[in-house]
Design an enzyme around this catalytic site. Structure first.
Site: not given
Ligand code: UGA
Length: 439
Positions: A30, A152-155, A261, A265, A268
């Site tokens: 980095d 495809f990982l989620r935070e 909800g 946000g 991603c």
């Molecule tokens: C997302 C994708 O889920 C990952 O697969 C992808 O790798 C990642 O973007 C990326 O492109 O790096 P992430 O942003 O970490 O992951 O979080 P999510 O768990 O997907 O949630 C995203 C948003 O959607 C959050 O604000 C969450 O509160 C909201 N959400 C999620 C809802 O409002 N309802 C749901 O049923 C699910």
């Protein structure tokens, strides 16, 4: 295998730490000196469960190291992953200059055959540009291949998502690169029991790039869809949770990502949706559907604030408690969090806002208007004329609701994440509003 990862953000650092965990020797690069110094001390600059332990373990076992020199990473590795940021420009297009700079440096520093893997989320055809850039700066004509391997990982669950993925997508047009990447991922594939092993999909470079954008856009669409259904549920007196369960039992639809909800946000979905809409436009397609997905998402925040006003009348000088600031639980990430927009609107109306988040308060201080930061949910409740829930942290589900009621000046809870059951809240004497919960 010897690997290098350029960029130590969520994706880069998780990729590096996990690939070291499964036995590879990994150098993470980095250009941010302070980040690298911190990492060398075994500390990570973000809150991500399990990641710090993996970083410490990788370093202790001599498989994970950190540097600010791209050249060092490139010269010592057989595969080099590009995981630098692609932040949005004002136009909604991603800024790919960091990807280009890295590609140039790789080209200048390569000494033997190298597979360069695009891990950052990028528009379709970026891989071609990476290839062209490397060709131009690779004056010694060292052989190389470019592949796309979207992440495809989620935070909040990045480590488990990386180690136990649903699928691994490898986009490349070279047999040699394909075989090398398959060996990189072999230990990950074998980590899961046979029946749960990830699907490995080999595609063209461009398909892999599109798969990433289309996946995120689809998930965002699912959220906006259920949120639109939640709006209808409120008008029809139906509980969206029941409807979502009924929809989700259809295997073709699936139960995930149907939580209504205040919308999505994070760094991603919002940016990837804009980027995908923009790419489509540039290619000559008006992706109206995605524009509507975004509109519905923005509207959910506006509707939420309207609910607050409907219950409290004027907001001027009213004390409003907020639980949860991060864009989702288990992260300290405030980027594009719905809480920012909602709190800005409340403060604009003259409300005095008290907030608490288990992890995101330090980051929140950089982006929120003036609010009162509290050290516990109960401190937020004390004297507040209503309580808003904006992130569904586990801690909030376990609150002592009797105590909450005693502390609140008015027993009003407006729940943007639907964590409580309306009937029970009513029994406890709360005026309770969720999103789409049938009233
Ligand atoms: C997302 C994708 O889920 C990952 O697969 C992808 O790798 C990642 O973007 C990326 O492109 O790096 P992430 O942003 O970490 O992951 O979080 P999510 O768990 O997907 O949630 C995203 C948003 O959607 C959050 O604000 C969450 O509160 C909201 N959400 C999620 C809802 O409002 N309802 C749901 O049923 C699910």
């Amino acid at each position: 295998m010897n690997l290098s990862i350029i960029g130590t953000g969520y994706v880069g650092l998780t990729t590096g730490a996990c690939l070291a965990k499964v036995g590879h020797r990994v150098i993470c690069v980095d250009n941010d000196q302070s980040k690298i110094s911190l990492l060398k001390e075994g500390k990570i600059p973000i809150y991500e469960p399990k990641l710090e332990e993996l970083v410490v373990e990788g370093m202790r076992e001599g498989r994970l190291s950190f540097t600010t020199e791209i050249g060092e990473g490139v010269k010592k590795s057989e595969v080099c992953f590009i995981a630098v940021g692609t932040p949005p420009k004002e136009t909604g297009e991603p800024d790919l200059s960091a990807v280009e700079n890295v590609a140039r440096e790789i080209g200048e520093n390569m000494e033997r055959y190298l597979v360069i893997v695009e891990k950052s989320t990028v528009p379709v055809k970026t891989g071609r540009w990476v290839k062209t850039t490397i060709e131009r700066y690779n004056r010694r004509n060292i052989p190389f291949d470019v592949a796309s391997n979207p992440e495809f990982l989620r935070e909040g669950q990045a480590v488990d998502d990386f180690l136990y993925p649903d699928r691994i997508v490898i986009g490349c047009d070279s047999e040699r690169a394909k075989e090398i990447l398959l060996s990189v991922y072999e230990p990950i594939v074998n980590l899961s029991p046979k029946e749960k092993r990830p699907a490995v999909l080999i595609t063209s470079l461009e398909s892999a790039e599109l798969i990433k954008h289309a996946s995120n856009a689809f998930l965002a669409m699912k959220i906006s869809f259920i949120n639109a259904v939640a709006c209808i549920c409120e008008l029809a007196g139906v509980d969206v949770k029941e409807v979502a369960t009924g929809i989700g039992l259809d295997k073709r639809i699936g139960k995930d990502f149907l939580n209504a909800g205040i919308g999505y946000g994070g760094f991603c979905f919002p940016k990837d949706l804009d980027a995908f809409t923009k790419i489509a436009e540039e290619l000559g397609y008006n992706f109206q559907l995605l524009k509507e997905v975004k509109r519905i998402n923005d509207e959910m925040r506006e509707r939420f604030v309207k609910k607050v006003k409907d219950l409290l009348w004027n907001l001027k000088d009213k004390k409003i408690g907020v639980l949860g600031l991060a864009f989702k639980p288990n992260t300290d990430d405030m980027r594009f969090a719905p809480a920012i927009d909602i709190i800005n609107r409340l403060v604009k109306e003259g409300a005095v806002v008290k907030v608490y988040d288990p992890q995101a308060m330090e980051n929140a201080k950089k982006v929120l208007p003036p609010v009162i930061y509290c050290s516990s949910p109960y401190e937020v409740c004390a004297g507040s004329e209503s309580l808003l829930i904006l992130t569904e942290w586990e801690e909030f589900r376990k609150l002592d609701l009797k105590k909450v009621k005693e502390l609140l000046r008015l027993p009003i809870i407006i729940d943007g994440r639907n964590i409580f059951a309306p009937e029970e809240m009513k029994k406890l004497g709360f005026i309770y509003r969720g999103v789409g919960r049938g009233y």
